[in-house]
Structures are given as structure tokens and as C-alpha cells.
Design an enzyme around this catalytic site. Structure first.
Site, PDB file in Angstrom:
ATOM      1  N   ASP A 112      17.506  56.489  10.961  1.00 48.63           N
ATOM      2  CA  ASP A 112      18.824  56.023  11.395  1.00 48.63           C
ATOM      3  C   ASP A 112      19.267  54.926  10.442  1.00 48.63           C
ATOM      4  OD1 ASP A 112      18.861  57.703  13.622  1.00 48.63           O
ATOM      5  OD2 ASP A 112      17.896  56.218  14.899  1.00 48.63           O
ATOM      6  N   ASP A 129      22.868  62.723  14.648  1.00 47.00           N
ATOM      7  CA  ASP A 129      23.261  62.238  15.970  1.00 47.00           C
ATOM      8  C   ASP A 129      24.758  62.450  16.199  1.00 47.00           C
ATOM      9  OD1 ASP A 129      20.649  61.262  16.327  1.00 47.00           O
ATOM     10  OD2 ASP A 129      21.173  59.289  15.525  1.00 47.00           O
TER      11      ASP A 129
END
Length: 152
Positions: A112, A129
Site C-alpha cells: 500500500d 483496492d
């Protein structure tokens, strides 16, 4: 066959965008893309899910992701009147799920790197995501509003 191809192309595009951006952007210590809005920075890897839940549960999350991918493929088999909106939504969901599953299996964590500076408590995320969430909303819209109209 035409709808399968649309979904497959979408999955491939999502995977390429996700994996390429993770490769090039995850190692950046910090870069303010749009001041006070969005930044790019490595978070050291996420061994859990959003909002810090299930930290260290990479194997369990990989199993759940795999089961969900299989369930979506089975669901896809039974949807009769697929349109382009449906194909894109399914491609986004499957591509996003596969992108993060790739990280979990081969790295042991998800990369991330996107921060929302205007919302500091929002979790760090990646393109997988984003595609997964957008695709899930689109799929819900299809199921609730478009799927039944197509069947009539």
C-alpha cells in the site's frame, strides 16, 4: 465468449496497472502528489486488511480471497444477461482481488502506498483496492438495478 473476453481484458488491465504502480511507487519514501490532498509513500507493507484489521493473518486472508474469487467466478457463470457495465465491474473486482492476492502469496504482505492527506485516519491503499471497491459498487448497482431489468 465476447463477455468473457471483456472481463478478461479488464482483469489484465487492472493487474498491469496495480502491479506496475506497486513496483515503481511502493519504494518511494514520500512524495506529495497534490498538496494537502494525496501523497505517495511506502507503508512498509500491510499484513492485514483495511483499517488495520486481521494484522498478521496473511494466510487466512489469502484463503478468504481465493474462496471469494472462486465464488465470483461461479456467480459469473449464472448471470445470464451480462452487459458491458457488468463485465467492467466483474473485471475490476477480480483484477483488484488478484492484485492483492499476488502480493500476499509472493511477498507475504500487500504493498500500500497511497495516502489521503485530507483524511489522515483513512487507511493507506493501492490501485487494486481502488478497483476492487469501485467494481464492488458497480456490481451492486448491476445486481440491484440493472440485472433484473435485463432479465425481463
Amino acid at each position: 465468449m465476447k463477455n468473457f473476453l471483456k472481463i478478461a481484458i479488464c482483469i489484465i488491465l487492472v493487474l498491469v496497472i496495480d502491479l506496475v504502480t506497486k513496483h515503481f511507487l511502493f519504494s518511494i519514501d514520500y512524495y506529495n502528489l497534490i498538496p494537502n490532498v494525496i501523497s505517495i509513500a511506502s507503508n512498509g507493507g500491510n499484513t492485514g486488511a483495511s483499517f488495520g484489521i486481521f494484522q498478521g493473518k496473511t494466510i487466512e486472508l489469502s484463503i478468504i480471497s481465493t474462496i471469494m474469487i472462486i465464488a465470483l467466478l461461479i456467480f459469473n457463470h449464472f448471470v445470464k444477461n451480462k452487459n458491458t457495465f457488468y463485465c467492467i465491474s466483474m473485471g475490476f473486482v477480480l483484477g483488484g482481488a488478484l492484485g492483492n492476492l499476488f502480493d500476499r502469496i509472493f511477498l507475504g504482505y500487500v504493498r500500500d502506498f497511497i495516502f489521503l492527506d485530507f483524511w489522515p485516519t483513512f487507511p493507506t491503499f493501492n490501485f487494486a483496492d481502488s478497483f476492487l471497491c469501485i467494481g464492488a459498487v458497480m456490481l451492486a448497482i448491476f445486481i440491484l438495478f440493472m440485472g433484473k431489468k435485463n432479465e425481463k
